[in-house]
Design a protein around this motif. Structure first.
Motif, short mmCIF file in Angstrom:
data_model
loop_
_atom_site.label_atom_id
_atom_site.label_comp_id
_atom_site.label_asym_id
_atom_site.label_seq_id
_atom_site.Cartn_x
_atom_site.Cartn_y
_atom_site.Cartn_z
N GLY A 1 18.50 -7.83 -41.52
CA GLY A 1 17.32 -8.61 -41.87
C GLY A 1 16.11 -8.23 -41.05
O GLY A 1 15.01 -8.01 -41.57
N LEU A 2 16.30 -8.14 -39.73
CA LEU A 2 15.19 -7.77 -38.84
C LEU A 2 14.76 -6.32 -39.06
O LEU A 2 13.58 -5.99 -38.96
CB LEU A 2 15.61 -7.98 -37.39
N LEU A 3 15.74 -5.47 -39.37
CA LEU A 3 15.43 -4.06 -39.60
C LEU A 3 14.51 -3.89 -40.81
O LEU A 3 13.51 -3.18 -40.74
CB LEU A 3 16.72 -3.27 -39.80
N SER A 4 14.85 -4.56 -41.91
CA SER A 4 14.02 -4.44 -43.11
C SER A 4 12.64 -5.02 -42.88
O SER A 4 11.63 -4.47 -43.36
CB SER A 4 14.70 -5.14 -44.30
N GLU A 5 12.54 -6.11 -42.12
CA GLU A 5 11.23 -6.70 -41.82
C GLU A 5 10.37 -5.74 -41.01
O GLU A 5 9.17 -5.59 -41.26
CB GLU A 5 11.41 -8.01 -41.05
N ALA A 6 10.99 -5.08 -40.02
CA ALA A 6 10.24 -4.17 -39.17
C ALA A 6 9.74 -2.96 -39.96
O ALA A 6 8.57 -2.55 -39.83
CB ALA A 6 11.11 -3.71 -38.00
N VAL A 7 10.62 -2.39 -40.79
CA VAL A 7 10.23 -1.23 -41.59
C VAL A 7 9.15 -1.61 -42.60
O VAL A 7 8.14 -0.91 -42.76
CB VAL A 7 11.45 -0.62 -42.31
N ASP A 8 9.36 -2.74 -43.28
CA ASP A 8 8.39 -3.19 -44.28
C ASP A 8 7.04 -3.48 -43.63
O ASP A 8 5.98 -3.17 -44.20
CB ASP A 8 8.89 -4.45 -44.99
N TRP A 9 7.06 -4.07 -42.44
CA TRP A 9 5.80 -4.36 -41.74
C TRP A 9 5.05 -3.07 -41.42
O TRP A 9 3.84 -2.97 -41.64
CB TRP A 9 6.06 -5.13 -40.45
N ALA A 10 5.76 -2.07 -40.91
CA ALA A 10 5.11 -0.82 -40.54
C ALA A 10 4.47 -0.14 -41.74
O ALA A 10 3.40 0.46 -41.64
CB ALA A 10 6.13 0.12 -39.89
N ILE A 11 5.10 -0.27 -42.90
CA ILE A 11 4.57 0.36 -44.11
C ILE A 11 3.40 -0.44 -44.67
O ILE A 11 2.32 0.10 -44.95
CB ILE A 11 5.67 0.51 -45.18
N THR A 12 3.59 -1.74 -44.84
CA THR A 12 2.57 -2.55 -45.52
C THR A 12 1.36 -2.85 -44.64
O THR A 12 0.27 -3.14 -45.15
CB THR A 12 3.17 -3.88 -46.03
N SER A 13 1.52 -2.79 -43.33
CA SER A 13 0.38 -3.06 -42.44
C SER A 13 -0.48 -1.82 -42.22
O SER A 13 -1.55 -1.90 -41.62
CB SER A 13 0.86 -3.59 -41.08
N ARG A 14 -0.02 -0.67 -42.71
CA ARG A 14 -0.83 0.54 -42.60
C ARG A 14 -2.07 0.42 -43.46
O ARG A 14 -2.01 0.11 -44.64
CB ARG A 14 -0.04 1.77 -43.05
N ARG A 15 -3.23 0.62 -42.85
CA ARG A 15 -4.50 0.63 -43.57
C ARG A 15 -5.35 1.78 -43.05
O ARG A 15 -5.11 2.30 -41.97
CB ARG A 15 -5.26 -0.69 -43.36
N ALA B 1 5.16 5.81 -38.33
CA ALA B 1 5.61 5.90 -36.94
C ALA B 1 4.50 5.46 -35.99
O ALA B 1 4.76 4.85 -34.94
CB ALA B 1 6.06 7.32 -36.62
N ALA B 2 3.25 5.75 -36.35
CA ALA B 2 2.12 5.31 -35.54
C ALA B 2 2.04 3.79 -35.51
O ALA B 2 1.83 3.18 -34.44
CB ALA B 2 0.83 5.90 -36.07
N ARG B 3 2.23 3.15 -36.66
CA ARG B 3 2.19 1.69 -36.71
C ARG B 3 3.28 1.09 -35.84
O ARG B 3 3.07 0.08 -35.16
CB ARG B 3 2.37 1.18 -38.16
N GLY B 4 4.44 1.71 -35.82
CA GLY B 4 5.54 1.22 -35.00
C GLY B 4 5.24 1.27 -33.51
O GLY B 4 5.92 0.63 -32.71
N ARG B 5 4.21 2.02 -33.15
CA ARG B 5 3.80 2.15 -31.75
C ARG B 5 2.47 1.46 -31.47
O ARG B 5 1.82 1.74 -30.46
CB ARG B 5 3.76 3.63 -31.37
N GLY B 6 2.05 0.60 -32.40
CA GLY B 6 0.82 -0.16 -32.20
C GLY B 6 -0.44 0.63 -32.42
O GLY B 6 -1.52 0.21 -31.97
N LEU B 7 -0.34 1.75 -33.12
CA LEU B 7 -1.49 2.60 -33.39
C LEU B 7 -1.90 2.53 -34.84
O LEU B 7 -1.13 2.10 -35.71
CB LEU B 7 -1.16 4.06 -33.02
N ASP B 8 -3.12 2.98 -35.12
CA ASP B 8 -3.62 3.00 -36.48
C ASP B 8 -4.08 4.41 -36.84
O ASP B 8 -4.27 5.27 -35.96
CB ASP B 8 -4.77 2.01 -36.65
N THR B 9 -4.29 4.62 -38.13
CA THR B 9 -4.65 5.94 -38.63
C THR B 9 -5.63 5.83 -39.79
O THR B 9 -5.83 4.75 -40.34
CB THR B 9 -3.40 6.69 -39.14
N CYS B 10 -6.20 6.97 -40.15
CA CYS B 10 -6.97 7.09 -41.37
C CYS B 10 -6.79 8.50 -41.90
O CYS B 10 -7.30 9.45 -41.31
CB CYS B 10 -8.45 6.80 -41.13
N PRO B 11 -6.04 8.67 -42.99
CA PRO B 11 -5.91 10.00 -43.58
C PRO B 11 -7.21 10.36 -44.29
O PRO B 11 -7.81 9.51 -44.95
CB PRO B 11 -4.75 9.83 -44.57
#
Length: 248
Positions: free
Chosen positions: A14-28, A175-185
């Motif tokens: 449960g926690l694993l799916s939440e963490a992965v989903d958060w990293a994907i959906t919080s990417r902006r 992977a950047a989101r998982g480390r508290g970082l943000d990006t812009c492609p």
């Protein structure tokens, strides 16, 4: 960091799916960064994770140029010099055709919506070409992020490798989101592929794929409040079952 691809999950399901989903959906796409440096070790960790994306017959088409400090500043200045001179910039063409030759609905509508939402947050009115140009030019400063990434691949490869590359880029951003970082492609760099190649001494047999800003978001900036809409699953999915088509 050695990766064990057969290791057990570090979290309960449960926690694993939440963490992965958060990293994907919080990417902006973040368009204003703090000057806070990103340690080289963290950049290496991100790329070390990203390399495990799917890739056709294990071709691994990616090559990454990490630019920081003076090199990043020199690159930004070189591009801005051309970008601010219409006599030079209008003569250039993208490294490859990223966008459609003819825009049609619904794609043109989505493009316009996100553009005007961004300009609205920045107080840029329709027709203000100078401020639009200045805002677009921030791409070439990597939106003040401390790290710029330039992605290239061999010219002998074909369109299929761009599919692999997209998965690699997504892994970088996740992977950047998982480390508290943000990006812009950023496809904005495509027009200046020759300038980039000259500054970074990229061999002519390498094609520019895109650029990316990497760093810590400046949460005080209005442009970073932009959250783009995504279509629901039902709008783009067709289930085929028992010879009948149904949507989600």
């Amino acid at each position: 960091m050695k990766m064990n691809r057969l290791s057990q999950p570090p979290l309960p399901p449960g926690l694993l799916s939440e963490a992965v989903d958060w990293a994907i959906t919080s990417r902006r796409s973040i368009r204003a960064f703090l000057p806070t440096p990103v340690p080289v070790q963290v950049i290496e960790e991100i790329l070390n994770v990203a390399r495990f994306c799917a890739t056709g017959v294990n071709m691994q088409p990616w090559h990454v140029h990490v630019v920081t400090g003076k090199v990043k500043d020199d690159l930004s200045r070189a591009i801005a010099h051309v970008d601010n001179d219409p006599s030079m910039s209008t003569q250039l063409a993208d490294a490859y055709e990223y966008y459609p030759r003819k825009w049609t609905a619904p794609f043109i509508d989505r493009r316009r919506k996100v553009g005007w939402e961004l300009y609205g947050l920045l107080g840029i009115e329709k027709g203000d070409k100078q401020r639009m140009h200045e805002q677009h030019g921030r791409n070439y400063r990597f939106f003040d992020a401390s790290v710029g990434l330039i992605f290239t691949m061999s010219r002998v490869l074909q369109e299929g490798s761009l599919l692999d590359y997209g998965m690699f880029l997504q892994n970088v951003m996740t992977a950047a989101r998982g480390r508290g970082l943000d990006t812009c492609p950023q496809a904005a760099f495509l027009k200046y592929h020759q300038v980039i190649s000259d500054v970074l001494k990229i061999p002519s047999d390498q094609m520019l794929v895109c650029g990316m800003s990497l760093g810590y978001a400046d949460e005080t900036r209005a442009e970073n409040t932009l959250v783009t809409e995504r279509e629901p699953v039902s709008a783009f999915t067709t289930f085929h079952h028992n010879n009948k088509e149904t949507t989600a």
